[in-house]
Design a protein around this motif. Structure first.
Motif, PDB file in Angstrom:
ATOM      1  N   LYS A  48      30.972  45.863  53.971  1.00  0.00           N
ATOM      2  CA  LYS A  48      30.825  44.397  53.859  1.00  0.00           C
ATOM      3  C   LYS A  48      31.279  43.889  52.503  1.00  0.00           C
ATOM      4  O   LYS A  48      30.982  44.504  51.474  1.00  0.00           O
ATOM      5  CB  LYS A  48      29.366  44.032  54.111  1.00  0.00           C
ATOM      6  CG  LYS A  48      28.966  44.409  55.530  1.00  0.00           C
ATOM      7  CD  LYS A  48      27.630  43.862  55.934  1.00  0.00           C
ATOM      8  CE  LYS A  48      27.372  44.280  57.387  1.00  0.00           C
ATOM      9  NZ  LYS A  48      25.972  44.475  57.679  1.00  0.00           N
ATOM     10  N   ARG A  49      31.984  42.750  52.544  1.00  0.00           N
ATOM     11  CA  ARG A  49      32.517  42.139  51.319  1.00  0.00           C
ATOM     12  C   ARG A  49      31.378  41.642  50.425  1.00  0.00           C
ATOM     13  O   ARG A  49      30.377  41.107  50.919  1.00  0.00           O
ATOM     14  CB  ARG A  49      33.460  40.986  51.721  1.00  0.00           C
ATOM     15  CG  ARG A  49      34.222  40.375  50.583  1.00  0.00           C
ATOM     16  CD  ARG A  49      35.464  39.650  51.058  1.00  0.00           C
ATOM     17  NE  ARG A  49      36.520  40.574  51.460  1.00  0.00           N
ATOM     18  CZ  ARG A  49      37.315  41.232  50.617  1.00  0.00           C
ATOM     19  NH1 ARG A  49      37.201  41.057  49.318  1.00  0.00           N
ATOM     20  NH2 ARG A  49      38.222  42.057  51.062  1.00  0.00           N
ATOM     21  N   LYS A  50      31.527  41.805  49.099  1.00  0.00           N
ATOM     22  CA  LYS A  50      30.491  41.418  48.141  1.00  0.00           C
ATOM     23  C   LYS A  50      30.946  40.223  47.305  1.00  0.00           C
ATOM     24  O   LYS A  50      32.140  40.000  47.124  1.00  0.00           O
ATOM     25  CB  LYS A  50      30.189  42.586  47.191  1.00  0.00           C
ATOM     26  CG  LYS A  50      29.724  43.838  47.889  1.00  0.00           C
ATOM     27  CD  LYS A  50      28.356  43.636  48.496  1.00  0.00           C
ATOM     28  CE  LYS A  50      27.942  44.834  49.321  1.00  0.00           C
ATOM     29  NZ  LYS A  50      26.658  44.714  49.931  1.00  0.00           N
ATOM     30  N   GLY A  51      29.956  39.482  46.798  1.00  0.00           N
ATOM     31  CA  GLY A  51      30.240  38.380  45.867  1.00  0.00           C
ATOM     32  C   GLY A  51      30.701  37.112  46.551  1.00  0.00           C
ATOM     33  O   GLY A  51      31.454  36.333  45.976  1.00  0.00           O
ATOM     34  N   LYS A  52      30.194  36.885  47.777  1.00  0.00           N
ATOM     35  CA  LYS A  52      30.660  35.703  48.520  1.00  0.00           C
ATOM     36  C   LYS A  52      29.899  34.431  48.143  1.00  0.00           C
ATOM     37  O   LYS A  52      30.314  33.336  48.485  1.00  0.00           O
ATOM     38  CB  LYS A  52      30.556  35.966  50.023  1.00  0.00           C
ATOM     39  CG  LYS A  52      31.585  37.017  50.465  1.00  0.00           C
ATOM     40  CD  LYS A  52      31.914  36.949  51.929  1.00  0.00           C
ATOM     41  CE  LYS A  52      30.767  37.362  52.772  1.00  0.00           C
ATOM     42  NZ  LYS A  52      31.127  37.656  54.161  1.00  0.00           N
ATOM     43  N   ASP A  53      28.728  34.573  47.480  1.00  0.00           N
ATOM     44  CA  ASP A  53      27.999  33.372  47.027  1.00  0.00           C
ATOM     45  C   ASP A  53      27.526  33.606  45.594  1.00  0.00           C
ATOM     46  O   ASP A  53      27.695  34.697  45.042  1.00  0.00           O
ATOM     47  CB  ASP A  53      26.826  33.057  47.965  1.00  0.00           C
ATOM     48  CG  ASP A  53      25.885  34.243  48.110  1.00  0.00           C
ATOM     49  OD1 ASP A  53      25.891  35.130  47.229  1.00  0.00           O
ATOM     50  OD2 ASP A  53      25.147  34.294  49.109  1.00  0.00           O
ATOM     51  N   GLU A  54      26.925  32.578  44.984  1.00  0.00           N
ATOM     52  CA  GLU A  54      26.563  32.670  43.560  1.00  0.00           C
ATOM     53  C   GLU A  54      25.552  33.803  43.321  1.00  0.00           C
ATOM     54  O   GLU A  54      25.667  34.521  42.315  1.00  0.00           O
ATOM     55  CB  GLU A  54      26.031  31.310  43.068  1.00  0.00           C
ATOM     56  CG  GLU A  54      25.860  31.189  41.571  1.00  0.00           C
ATOM     57  CD  GLU A  54      27.102  31.558  40.723  1.00  0.00           C
ATOM     58  OE1 GLU A  54      28.245  31.333  41.177  1.00  0.00           O
ATOM     59  OE2 GLU A  54      26.912  32.097  39.600  1.00  0.00           O
ATOM     60  N   GLY A  85      25.339  36.575  44.961  1.00  0.00           N
ATOM     61  CA  GLY A  85      26.122  37.814  45.033  1.00  0.00           C
ATOM     62  C   GLY A  85      26.935  38.027  43.757  1.00  0.00           C
ATOM     63  O   GLY A  85      27.055  39.153  43.256  1.00  0.00           O
ATOM     64  N   VAL A  94      35.388  43.216  46.838  1.00  0.00           N
ATOM     65  CA  VAL A  94      34.711  42.097  46.169  1.00  0.00           C
ATOM     66  C   VAL A  94      35.561  40.850  46.395  1.00  0.00           C
ATOM     67  O   VAL A  94      36.799  40.903  46.290  1.00  0.00           O
ATOM     68  CB  VAL A  94      34.564  42.399  44.653  1.00  0.00           C
ATOM     69  CG1 VAL A  94      34.086  41.173  43.900  1.00  0.00           C
ATOM     70  CG2 VAL A  94      33.604  43.579  44.446  1.00  0.00           C
ATOM     71  N   ASP A  95      34.916  39.731  46.703  1.00  0.00           N
ATOM     72  CA  ASP A  95      35.643  38.476  46.883  1.00  0.00           C
ATOM     73  C   ASP A  95      36.463  38.180  45.613  1.00  0.00           C
ATOM     74  O   ASP A  95      35.915  38.280  44.504  1.00  0.00           O
ATOM     75  CB  ASP A  95      34.624  37.358  47.111  1.00  0.00           C
ATOM     76  CG  ASP A  95      35.062  36.456  48.234  1.00  0.00           C
ATOM     77  OD1 ASP A  95      35.803  36.926  49.119  1.00  0.00           O
ATOM     78  OD2 ASP A  95      34.666  35.281  48.213  1.00  0.00           O
ATOM     79  N   ALA A 117      34.941  36.283  42.695  1.00  0.00           N
ATOM     80  CA  ALA A 117      33.863  37.054  42.052  1.00  0.00           C
ATOM     81  C   ALA A 117      34.468  38.152  41.178  1.00  0.00           C
ATOM     82  O   ALA A 117      34.009  38.391  40.049  1.00  0.00           O
ATOM     83  CB  ALA A 117      32.948  37.664  43.110  1.00  0.00           C
ATOM     84  N   SER A 146      40.078  43.642  46.359  1.00  0.00           N
ATOM     85  CA  SER A 146      39.313  42.672  45.561  1.00  0.00           C
ATOM     86  C   SER A 146      40.222  41.612  44.950  1.00  0.00           C
ATOM     87  O   SER A 146      39.842  40.962  43.979  1.00  0.00           O
ATOM     88  CB  SER A 146      38.528  43.408  44.458  1.00  0.00           C
ATOM     89  OG  SER A 146      37.606  44.294  45.037  1.00  0.00           O
TER      90      SER A 146
END
Ligand code: KIV
Length: 275
Positions: A163-169, A171, A195-196, A199, A216
């Motif tokens: 699963k992709r990480k850093g999709k919201d603040e 994260g 990672v998004d 991010a 990323s």
């Protein structure tokens, strides 16, 4: 981020050091890293000018036939690190610590030493804040270390996928905390996996050590790493969507074997005398 000024070409003979990798954050060029698990592949990548060669636990999937990296053992990593390191003179070789091989600081140091004894110049392990004590123990023992944050493949079963990480603040803040923990604990570089890109850009800007991205964002990290089997089409049954392939070696090998089978069968066998 690397400067745009034309950098000096990297030396083709001297071994690349962790300090030289760290300095590339500010001097460029961007770091080019690939995986290798055996002597000929490692030697070819070294001859091609790759900066960092990771003997990754991805060996479990693309060489050993496992469904994920959680099946890879220290014995596997010792074997593959030893044979890959033998092929490399210039690139910095990183041995990957496999699943459950660094549960305590003492175990982390012991297993990191084993990979260094096999010819690696550095080790890598997965995890940020949660792994601070292990990273500190390894770097304080004098062993250079690359961190790995974002999606952690050794946790794929708990997470239920890549699963992709850093999709919201929230994260992004978690990634920043992980990156800072890895840097403060003494790592000289850090891998950012899945990672998004926004991010990844924030983490890259916040850290003094280079970030090496995989899925990323191509232009937001200080370098890039790929699994060589993905880049070269050596595992043709599955290629991650983000990979831009440069060759289809698996297809070529299959075709070469088909031609060999046909040419062998074309030769008529003479029956043994007396039959
Ligand atoms: O094991 C591996 O190949 C890795 C890279 C994907 C970074 O950890």
């Amino acid at each position: 981020m690397p400067s745009l000024a034309a950098p000096e070409a990297p030396s083709r003979t001297a071994r690349i050091t962790p300090a030289a990798i760290r300095a590339r954050k500010f001097t460029g060029p961007r770091l080019a890293a690939l995986t290798a698990y055996d002597y000929p592949t490692a030697r070819l990548l070294d001859e091609a000018g790759v900066d960092l060669i990771l003997v990754g636990d991805s060996v479990g999937m693309v060489v050993l036939g496992h469904p994920d990296t959680t099946h890879v053992t220290m014995a596997d990593m010792v074997h593959h690190t030893r044979i890959a390191a033998r092929g490399v003179e210039r690139a910095l070789v990183i041995g990957d610590l496999p699943y459950r091989s660094y549960e305590t600081p003492a175990q982390a140091v012991e297993n990191a030493r084993r990979l260094i004894d096999c010819g690696a110049q550095a080790v890598k392990l997965e995890g940020g804040v949660a792994m601070r004590r292990q990273i500190e123990a390894i770097t304080q023992a004098g062993i250079p270390l690359v961190g790995h944050i974002g999606m952690l493949p050794q946790h794929v079963l708990e997470e239920g996928g890549y699963k992709r990480k850093g999709k919201d603040e929230a994260g992004i803040q978690a990634l920043l905390a992980d990156g800072r923990a890895v840097e403060e604990a003494g790592a000289f570089a850090v891998v950012l996996e899945i990672v998004d890109p926004p991010a990844a850009a924030r983490v890259t800007a916040a850290l003094e050590i280079p970030t090496i991205g995989i899925s990323s964002g191509l232009d937001v990290c200080d370098g890039e790493i790929l699994v060589t089997h993905d880049l070269a089409g050596l595992f043709p049954w599955f290629t991650p969507k983000f990979v831009r392939q440069e060759a289809q070696l698996g297809r070529e090998l299959r075709a070469a074997a088909e031609r060999y089978v046909a040419r062998t069968r074309e030769v008529l066998v003479s029956p043994p005398a007396g039959r």
